[in-house]
Design an enzyme around this catalytic site. Structure first.
Site, PDB file in Angstrom:
ATOM      1  N   GLU A 198       0.787  -1.238   0.000  1.00 37.08           N
ATOM      2  CA  GLU A 198       0.000   0.000   0.000  1.00 37.08           C
ATOM      3  C   GLU A 198       0.822   1.293   0.000  1.00 37.08           C
ATOM      4  O   GLU A 198       0.737   2.089   0.952  1.00 37.08           O
ATOM      5  CB  GLU A 198      -0.967   0.013   1.189  1.00 37.08           C
ATOM      6  N   GLU A 230      -5.798  -8.584   0.576  1.00 38.38           N
ATOM      7  CA  GLU A 230      -6.466  -8.283   1.847  1.00 38.38           C
ATOM      8  C   GLU A 230      -7.929  -8.026   1.566  1.00 38.38           C
ATOM      9  O   GLU A 230      -8.265  -7.328   0.598  1.00 38.38           O
ATOM     10  CB  GLU A 230      -5.910  -7.008   2.522  1.00 38.38           C
TER      11      GLU A 230
END
Ligand code: NOJ
Length: 464
Positions: free
Chosen positions: A157, A364
């Site tokens: 991320e 995720e």
């Protein structure tokens, strides 16, 4: 389901390992930042450092065939001179071997936000030296773990940690400066390409990708103004990571707009060439929600994050670009103001695949809930419903031709959720105050779903 499909769960080093100062581990920016401010920290977290054997066994008993975790840079490299910490390496080798003994594929993230403080001391991601430090660290990881690991991720991320650390200021180093955000973001994407280059140079067996906090963009209507706002939002939320990592190109329209206000001369020709030549093999997408936008109307740029769980929404307004909104009539939200929107995953997967034609892993997906973990088994039907609907969205996209190769629930067990501490729980397994592991209802549901080859999913279909 293809027998090679990965059904797993995920964690990150700082969030679960604890043992923050043992076995010659150096300090990370999170250790220093949280200690200095006296905030809830991950000193102990889930103590995975001591419980990993039990945790991995539990994953295997839960039918999972892959474990996504990250390596702690300050546990592996002691200082800026690059001295290697053999104890850190021994820990991860043992963890990886344990995975393999249980038939679990290690899916390894090289960097999940725990920058060594010794790099923050020279400016962190604002300093190109940090990129070269990352490159050397990645080389060490490939060299010492390549016999055990075939699936690598350069960064987790980039958008989330650079925006939070340099623009919003709620993560270390806690700055609020758009120029710093742009510089840090660029340096991270450059470092990611250096990592890919090191992997290719070493000729290692396996694949390397990047993980992105994916927020597919929707607009309030189909007017031209909204479409332009959507493009701005997409550039802000997704394209600078995905285009750069997958195509080797920073979106040109984004560069043009930024160039009007900022000096971009730090982007050197040779570096852009490294980015161009070292693209990833796959995309990891973390999906929690979409982003609904309308054209910018008025007011200053504002980025609001809800770290309290008191019902407020996370909103982004970028002056002149777009406004994120939350007024859908039937929308559902979690307590931290994140909209629950499985349909967005289906659409997002299709868009990402059409744009990049790369294999995709959902690295995720999960929901944060306040839970009483003193009970023997947490009845987390809400999490089961959330996972059911998102897996359904993924299956729909796969039936429409998207090449999805794995799904990882966030998280394997309860862990420290950054500024939300332990209040926001995501685990399939509860970790109580005494560090006891207690599978939640969702853990058994996930196990049975995997055993059924996803046939037990209560399939949902949404209108376009
Ligand atoms: C994304 C991050 O990768 C992870 O560290 C975080 O805890 C989860 N999302 C939940 O917010």
């Amino acid at each position: 389901m293809d027998k090679d499909f990965l059904w797993g769960s995920a964690t990150a080093s700082y969030q679960c390992e604890g043992a923050y100062d043992v076995d010659e581990k150096a300090a990370s920016i999170w250790d220093v930042y949280l200690h200095e401010r006296g905030l809830e920290n991950g000193d102990v977290a889930s103590d995975h450092y001591h419980f990993y054997k039990e945790d991995i066994k539990q994953m295997a008993e839960g039918g999972q065939n892959s474990y996504r975790f990250s390596l702690s840079w300050p546990r592996i490299i002691k200082d800026r001179e690059g001295h290697v910490n053999e104890k850190g390496i021994a820990f991860y080798r043992d963890l990886m071997k344990t995975c393999l003994e249980y038939g679990i594929k290690p899916f390894v993230t090289i960097y999940h936000w725990d920058l060594p403080q010794y790099y923050e001391d020279i400016g962190g991601w604002l300093n190109k030296q940090t990129c070269y430090g990352y490159e050397r660290y990645a080389e060490v990881c490939f060299e010492v773990f390549h016999d055990l690991v075939k699936d690598w991720v350069t960064f987790n991320e980039p958008k989330y940690f650079t925006a939070s650390g340099y623009l919003i200021g709620n993560y270390p180093p806690g700055h609020n400066d758009p120029y710093e955000f742009i510089l840090a973001a660029y340096n991270v994407m450059y470092a990611s390409a250096l990592g890919v280059r090191a992997f290719r140079k070493g000729g290692y067996d396996g694949q390397i990708g990047i993980v992105h906090s994916f927020a597919p963009v929707n607009g309030v209507d189909d007017s031209l103004k909204t479409k332009i706002a959507m493009r701005f939002a997409d550039n802000y939320a997704n394209n600078w990571i995905l285009d750069t990592a997958a195509k080797g190109e920073i979106p040109f329209d984004l560069l043009c707009v930024l160039n009007e206000r900022y000096d971009l001369s730090f982007m050197k020709k040779e570096e852009l060439q490294v980015i161009k030549e070292n693209t990833v093999d796959f995309l990891g997408l973390n999906y929690y929600s979409h982003m609904l936008v309308r054209p910018y109307s008025e007011g200053e740029t504002s980025l609001v994050v809800n770290n309290s769980g008191a019902g407020g929404k996370n909103t982004v307004i970028i002056k002149g670009w777009f406004e994120q909104i939350f007024d859908l009539p039937d929308a559902q939200y979690n307590e931290w103001g994140t909209q629950i929107y499985p349909k967005g995953l289906q659409k997002g997967l299709k868009e990402a695949y059409e744009r990049y034609h790369l294999p995709i892993y959902i690295t995720e997906n999960g929901i944060g809930i306040r839970e009483d973990v003193s009970v023997e088994m947490v009845d987390d039907q809400e999490r089961i419903d959330f996972m059911n609907d998102h897996i359904s969205a993924m299956l729909n996209a796969m039936e429409e031709g998207v090449d999805v190769r794995g799904y990882f629930a966030w998280s394997s067990f309860d862990l420290y959720s950054w500024k939300n501490g332990m209040a926001k729980r995501y685990g399939l397994v509860a970790v109580d105050e005494d560090l006891r592991r207690k599978p939640k209802k969702s853990y058994y549901w996930y196990r049975d779903m995997i055993a059924s080859g996803a046939k037990s999913i209560d399939r949902k279909h949404w209108d376009e």
